[in-house]
Scaffold this motif. Structure first.
Motif, PDB file in Angstrom:
ATOM      1  N   PHE A   1       6.393   6.216   1.275  1.00  0.00           N
ATOM      2  CA  PHE A   1       5.613   5.973   2.484  1.00  0.00           C
ATOM      3  C   PHE A   1       5.681   4.485   2.777  1.00  0.00           C
TER       4      PHE A   1
ATOM      5  N   GLN B   1       3.819   5.813   7.504  1.00  0.00           N
ATOM      6  CA  GLN B   1       4.728   6.918   7.796  1.00  0.00           C
ATOM      7  C   GLN B   1       5.453   7.324   6.521  1.00  0.00           C
ATOM      8  N   GLU B   2       5.769   8.607   6.409  1.00  0.00           N
ATOM      9  CA  GLU B   2       6.622   9.018   5.306  1.00  0.00           C
ATOM     10  C   GLU B   2       8.052   8.613   5.643  1.00  0.00           C
TER      11      GLU B   2
ATOM     12  N   LEU C   1      13.471   3.039  10.727  1.00  0.00           N
ATOM     13  CA  LEU C   1      12.140   2.717  10.196  1.00  0.00           C
ATOM     14  C   LEU C   1      12.189   1.560   9.209  1.00  0.00           C
TER      15      LEU C   1
ATOM     16  N   LYS D   1      -3.451   8.217   7.730  1.00  0.00           N
ATOM     17  CA  LYS D   1      -2.603   8.111   8.917  1.00  0.00           C
ATOM     18  C   LYS D   1      -3.428   8.468  10.142  1.00  0.00           C
ATOM     19  N   ASN D   2      -3.432   7.556  11.104  1.00  0.00           N
ATOM     20  CA  ASN D   2      -4.232   7.738  12.319  1.00  0.00           C
ATOM     21  C   ASN D   2      -5.694   8.030  11.990  1.00  0.00           C
TER      22      ASN D   2
ATOM     23  N   GLU E   1       1.369   2.035  11.705  1.00  0.00           N
ATOM     24  CA  GLU E   1       0.745   3.122  10.965  1.00  0.00           C
ATOM     25  C   GLU E   1       1.634   3.535   9.801  1.00  0.00           C
TER      26      GLU E   1
ATOM     27  N   ARG F   1       4.133   1.316   5.537  1.00  0.00           N
ATOM     28  CA  ARG F   1       3.294   0.884   6.660  1.00  0.00           C
ATOM     29  C   ARG F   1       3.849  -0.455   7.150  1.00  0.00           C
TER      30      ARG F   1
END
Length: 235
Positions: free
Chosen positions: A171, A180-181, A192, A117-118, A178, A173
């Motif tokens: 998780f 994410q949980e 989301l 992540k990132n 990105e 994407r």
């Protein structure tokens, strides 16, 4: 005198035949050898080692081939593997492969991706459960006890688990986004996952509307439905 001798001979012969028959019967009824603990340990020691080949693509781009005796579709922290087939004598040493060094792991047709992540590694390898879709979805579960019953001891007590259930973690994407949980709260989940399922508008709408069958607890079914739609659209 001769008659008495013949009678004695006949009696001796008959006794010998009976003794021989009883001996044979006793021999025939002898029980088979019972396996001992030593036999069990020897069989376990000589049991064949089951292993499968694995291919790692490292963060550096280098490919490393090896063998594993077990694996999961979600792996954390490290992977235990062998450079050579582990059924050799003497057996090769086991190696610990840090997950942070791995980009992908391919084993028995499964591809596990390193999650980050990132740009920061999350220390996890997992299989993308929506390979045909625009979004990538990764899920895993841990088995937890439903409750514990205390068993009193002379000093203190020991707690024995009774029953169990699987607790899922997810998780995602979204395409171009990105990883994410996936949140468990209804509103955050709907926001989301509606974006993640955007290329399947009907499913995205149900998630956005927080339909009873389209929440966090329904993620396994939602993933199956998303995959079925993506497969049908690709035909």
């Amino acid at each position: 005198m001769t008659s008495i001798f013949l009678k004695c001979s006949h009696l001796l012969l008959l006794a010998g035949l009976l003794a021989g028959g009883l001996g044979s019967a006793a021999h025939a009824q002898k029980p088979a050898r019972v396996a001992t603990r030593v036999d069990s340990l020897r069989a376990a020691r000589n049991a064949p080692i089951v292993f499968v080949p694995v291919v790692f693509t490292m963060v550096s781009g280098k490919q490393v081939r090896g063998y594993v005796t077990s694996y999961d579709l979600f792996m954390h922290d490290k992977v235990l593997c062998y450079e050579l087939p582990p059924n050799q004598l003497p057996p090769p040493p086991v190696k610990e492969m840090a997950v942070e060094r791995i980009k992908t792991m391919v084993v028995e047709g499964h591809t596990l991706d390193a999650l980050s992540k990132n740009g920061k590694p999350l220390g996890m390898l997992a299989e993308n459960m929506t390979p045909a879709g625009a979004s990538k979805t990764y899920g895993y579960f841990i088995t937890k006890a439903n409750m514990y019953i205390p068993i009193p001891l002379l000093v203190g007590a020991v707690f024995i688990p009774v029953g169990s259930h699987d607790k899922y973690f997810w998780f995602v994407r979204p395409a171009g986004g990105e990883i994410q949980e996936v949140p468990r709260s209804d509103k955050a989940f709907a926001k989301l996952m509606a974006a993640a399922f955007a290329d399947y508008p009907a499913l995205a709408a149900r998630v956005q509307q927080q339909a009873p069958d389209a929440g966090y607890k329904n993620m396994p079914q939602l993933v199956q439905e998303y995959n079925a739609h993506a497969a049908a659209a690709g035909k």
